[in-house]
Design a protein around this motif. Structure first.
Motif, PDB file in Angstrom:
ATOM      1  N   ASP A   1       0.833  -1.201   0.000  1.00 34.38           N
ATOM      2  CA  ASP A   1       0.000   0.000   0.000  1.00 34.38           C
ATOM      3  C   ASP A   1       0.868   1.252   0.000  1.00 34.38           C
ATOM      4  O   ASP A   1       0.389   2.342  -0.297  1.00 34.38           O
ATOM      5  N   GLU A   2       2.154   1.092   0.328  1.00 36.10           N
ATOM      6  CA  GLU A   2       3.076   2.223   0.323  1.00 36.10           C
ATOM      7  C   GLU A   2       3.457   2.648  -1.096  1.00 36.10           C
ATOM      8  O   GLU A   2       3.969   3.737  -1.301  1.00 36.10           O
ATOM      9  N   VAL A   3       3.228   1.767  -2.069  1.00 35.42           N
ATOM     10  CA  VAL A   3       3.565   2.060  -3.460  1.00 35.42           C
ATOM     11  C   VAL A   3       2.245   2.193  -4.216  1.00 35.42           C
ATOM     12  O   VAL A   3       1.457   1.258  -4.266  1.00 35.42           O
ATOM     13  N   TYR A   4       2.005   3.342  -4.804  1.00 33.99           N
ATOM     14  CA  TYR A   4       0.705   3.630  -5.412  1.00 33.99           C
ATOM     15  C   TYR A   4       0.905   4.547  -6.621  1.00 33.99           C
ATOM     16  O   TYR A   4       1.964   5.164  -6.791  1.00 33.99           O
ATOM     17  N   SER A   5      -0.108   4.635  -7.443  1.00 28.78           N
ATOM     18  CA  SER A   5      -0.071   5.515  -8.592  1.00 28.78           C
ATOM     19  C   SER A   5      -0.027   6.952  -8.106  1.00 28.78           C
ATOM     20  O   SER A   5      -0.949   7.435  -7.465  1.00 28.78           O
ATOM     21  N   GLY A   6       1.079   7.613  -8.356  1.00 26.18           N
ATOM     22  CA  GLY A   6       1.266   8.990  -7.919  1.00 26.18           C
ATOM     23  C   GLY A   6       2.507   9.161  -7.072  1.00 26.18           C
ATOM     24  O   GLY A   6       3.010  10.279  -6.940  1.00 26.18           O
ATOM     25  N   CYS A   7       3.024   8.069  -6.498  1.00 22.15           N
ATOM     26  CA  CYS A   7       4.273   8.227  -5.752  1.00 22.15           C
ATOM     27  C   CYS A   7       5.419   8.284  -6.767  1.00 22.15           C
ATOM     28  O   CYS A   7       5.286   7.870  -7.910  1.00 22.15           O
ATOM     29  N   TYR A   8       6.529   8.850  -6.340  1.00 24.62           N
ATOM     30  CA  TYR A   8       7.684   8.993  -7.206  1.00 24.62           C
ATOM     31  C   TYR A   8       8.544   7.743  -7.079  1.00 24.62           C
ATOM     32  O   TYR A   8       8.948   7.372  -5.982  1.00 24.62           O
ATOM     33  N   CYS A   9       8.777   7.085  -8.221  1.00 24.13           N
ATOM     34  CA  CYS A   9       9.524   5.823  -8.235  1.00 24.13           C
ATOM     35  C   CYS A   9      10.527   5.819  -9.371  1.00 24.13           C
ATOM     36  O   CYS A   9      10.386   6.540 -10.346  1.00 24.13           O
ATOM     37  N   ARG A  10      11.505   4.963  -9.221  1.00 26.44           N
ATOM     38  CA  ARG A  10      12.389   4.569 -10.314  1.00 26.44           C
ATOM     39  C   ARG A  10      11.970   3.146 -10.647  1.00 26.44           C
ATOM     40  O   ARG A  10      11.476   2.428  -9.774  1.00 26.44           O
ATOM     41  N   GLY A  11      12.154   2.736 -11.858  1.00 23.10           N
ATOM     42  CA  GLY A  11      11.749   1.389 -12.224  1.00 23.10           C
ATOM     43  C   GLY A  11      12.795   0.680 -13.040  1.00 23.10           C
ATOM     44  O   GLY A  11      13.540   1.311 -13.797  1.00 23.10           O
ATOM     45  N   VAL A  12      12.872  -0.620 -12.873  1.00 19.70           N
ATOM     46  CA  VAL A  12      13.692  -1.455 -13.747  1.00 19.70           C
ATOM     47  C   VAL A  12      12.721  -2.066 -14.747  1.00 19.70           C
ATOM     48  O   VAL A  12      11.863  -2.880 -14.381  1.00 19.70           O
ATOM     49  N   ILE A  13      12.833  -1.600 -16.001  1.00 20.47           N
ATOM     50  CA  ILE A  13      11.942  -2.075 -17.054  1.00 20.47           C
ATOM     51  C   ILE A  13      12.777  -2.666 -18.182  1.00 20.47           C
ATOM     52  O   ILE A  13      13.922  -2.268 -18.390  1.00 20.47           O
ATOM     53  N   VAL A  14      12.198  -3.628 -18.884  1.00 21.58           N
ATOM     54  CA  VAL A  14      12.900  -4.319 -19.970  1.00 21.58           C
ATOM     55  C   VAL A  14      12.008  -4.289 -21.204  1.00 21.58           C
ATOM     56  O   VAL A  14      10.838  -4.689 -21.149  1.00 21.58           O
ATOM     57  N   CYS A  15      12.555  -3.815 -22.308  1.00 23.21           N
ATOM     58  CA  CYS A  15      11.801  -3.718 -23.559  1.00 23.21           C
ATOM     59  C   CYS A  15      11.701  -5.087 -24.231  1.00 23.21           C
ATOM     60  O   CYS A  15      12.656  -5.863 -24.235  1.00 23.21           O
ATOM     61  N   PHE A  16      10.514  -5.370 -24.777  1.00 29.23           N
ATOM     62  CA  PHE A  16      10.340  -6.599 -25.556  1.00 29.23           C
ATOM     63  C   PHE A  16       9.567  -6.270 -26.833  1.00 29.23           C
ATOM     64  O   PHE A  16       8.696  -5.408 -26.834  1.00 29.23           O
ATOM     65  N   PRO A  17       9.909  -6.948 -27.935  1.00 30.70           N
ATOM     66  CA  PRO A  17       9.171  -6.757 -29.180  1.00 30.70           C
ATOM     67  C   PRO A  17       7.998  -7.733 -29.235  1.00 30.70           C
ATOM     68  O   PRO A  17       8.010  -8.782 -28.594  1.00 30.70           O
ATOM     69  N   PHE A  18       6.975  -7.373 -29.987  1.00 28.62           N
ATOM     70  CA  PHE A  18       5.878  -8.316 -30.213  1.00 28.62           C
ATOM     71  C   PHE A  18       5.339  -8.130 -31.619  1.00 28.62           C
ATOM     72  O   PHE A  18       5.491  -7.072 -32.232  1.00 28.62           O
ATOM     73  N   ASN A  19       4.742  -9.170 -32.136  1.00 23.44           N
ATOM     74  CA  ASN A  19       4.069  -9.127 -33.427  1.00 23.44           C
ATOM     75  C   ASN A  19       3.006 -10.214 -33.420  1.00 23.44           C
ATOM     76  O   ASN A  19       3.265 -11.360 -33.764  1.00 23.44           O
ATOM     77  N   ASN A  20       1.829  -9.855 -32.967  1.00 23.82           N
ATOM     78  CA  ASN A  20       0.678 -10.759 -33.028  1.00 23.82           C
ATOM     79  C   ASN A  20      -0.379 -10.036 -33.849  1.00 23.82           C
ATOM     80  O   ASN A  20      -0.151  -9.807 -35.015  1.00 23.82           O
ATOM     81  N   LYS A  21      -1.477  -9.610 -33.301  1.00 28.49           N
ATOM     82  CA  LYS A  21      -2.439  -8.813 -34.064  1.00 28.49           C
ATOM     83  C   LYS A  21      -1.881  -7.424 -34.340  1.00 28.49           C
ATOM     84  O   LYS A  21      -2.156  -6.832 -35.365  1.00 28.49           O
ATOM     85  N   LEU A  22      -1.116  -6.906 -33.403  1.00 29.50           N
ATOM     86  CA  LEU A  22      -0.391  -5.647 -33.554  1.00 29.50           C
ATOM     87  C   LEU A  22       1.094  -5.947 -33.470  1.00 29.50           C
ATOM     88  O   LEU A  22       1.488  -7.005 -32.995  1.00 29.50           O
ATOM     89  N   ALA A  23       1.903  -5.009 -33.922  1.00 29.34           N
ATOM     90  CA  ALA A  23       3.351  -5.168 -33.820  1.00 29.34           C
ATOM     91  C   ALA A  23       3.924  -3.945 -33.129  1.00 29.34           C
ATOM     92  O   ALA A  23       3.401  -2.840 -33.254  1.00 29.34           O
ATOM     93  N   GLY A  24       4.984  -4.150 -32.372  1.00 28.89           N
ATOM     94  CA  GLY A  24       5.633  -3.033 -31.709  1.00 28.89           C
ATOM     95  C   GLY A  24       6.427  -3.483 -30.508  1.00 28.89           C
ATOM     96  O   GLY A  24       7.022  -4.567 -30.514  1.00 28.89           O
ATOM     97  N   PHE A  25       6.387  -2.652 -29.460  1.00 29.62           N
ATOM     98  CA  PHE A  25       7.223  -2.870 -28.291  1.00 29.62           C
ATOM     99  C   PHE A  25       6.410  -2.673 -27.028  1.00 29.62           C
ATOM    100  O   PHE A  25       5.472  -1.886 -26.992  1.00 29.62           O
ATOM    101  N   GLY A  26       6.807  -3.375 -26.005  1.00 31.03           N
ATOM    102  CA  GLY A  26       6.227  -3.211 -24.684  1.00 31.03           C
ATOM    103  C   GLY A  26       7.350  -3.238 -23.663  1.00 31.03           C
ATOM    104  O   GLY A  26       8.514  -3.445 -24.012  1.00 31.03           O
TER     105      GLY A  26
END
Length: 144
Positions: free
Chosen positions: A87-112
């Protein structure tokens, strides 16, 4: 994530997208250019949101990117201690994130982006949503 347009993280995100594109340009994307409108770019300009929802001032001067996970990502405080009360982490708090890009190509193509973990930097104003409580079920007794 809301990211100020002048943040160095913007270029890091763009570099991750370019890298995923280069590794999959010929196979998954069949030679489409990275700039193709047929490839979903997850790094979006906050002005897109403001056009439709002018009251969402938090998007002003920012890019935004969605990062998701099928499992609960780890959350840490600035001392690198795991946050157990999520509950301490919520939409609106200031965070850093570790995110990893992945490609996709199913009905749509691009990145997530996968969300691996977040580090809460400080509290902020909650951005929408609501807090659930057991009192939300007071009327259930009438149904029993």
């Amino acid at each position: 994530f809301l990211i100020p347009k002048d943040s160095p993280d913007v270029e890091r995100i763009r570099a991750a997208i370019r890298s995923a594109y280069e590794a999959n340009k010929e196979g998954l994307f069949k030679g489409k250019p990275l700039s193709s409108p047929k490839l979903w770019n997850p790094l979006r300009d906050g002005s897109e949101v403001l056009e439709e929802f002018p009251e969402r001032k938090e998007y002003e001067g920012c890019y935004f990117v969605k990062a998701a996970s099928k499992t609960q990502p780890k959350a840490f405080d600035t001392d690198k201690q795991e946050i157990l009360d999520l509950d301490e982490v919520y939409s609106g708090c200031y965070c850093r994130g570790v995110i990893v890009c992945f490609p996709f190509n199913n009905k749509l193509a691009g990145f997530g982006f996968y969300l691996n973990s977040v580090m809460k930097m400080r509290d902020g104003e909650r951005l929408g949503g609501f807090e659930a409580t057991a009192d939300d079920y007071d009327e259930v007794e009438d149904l029993l």
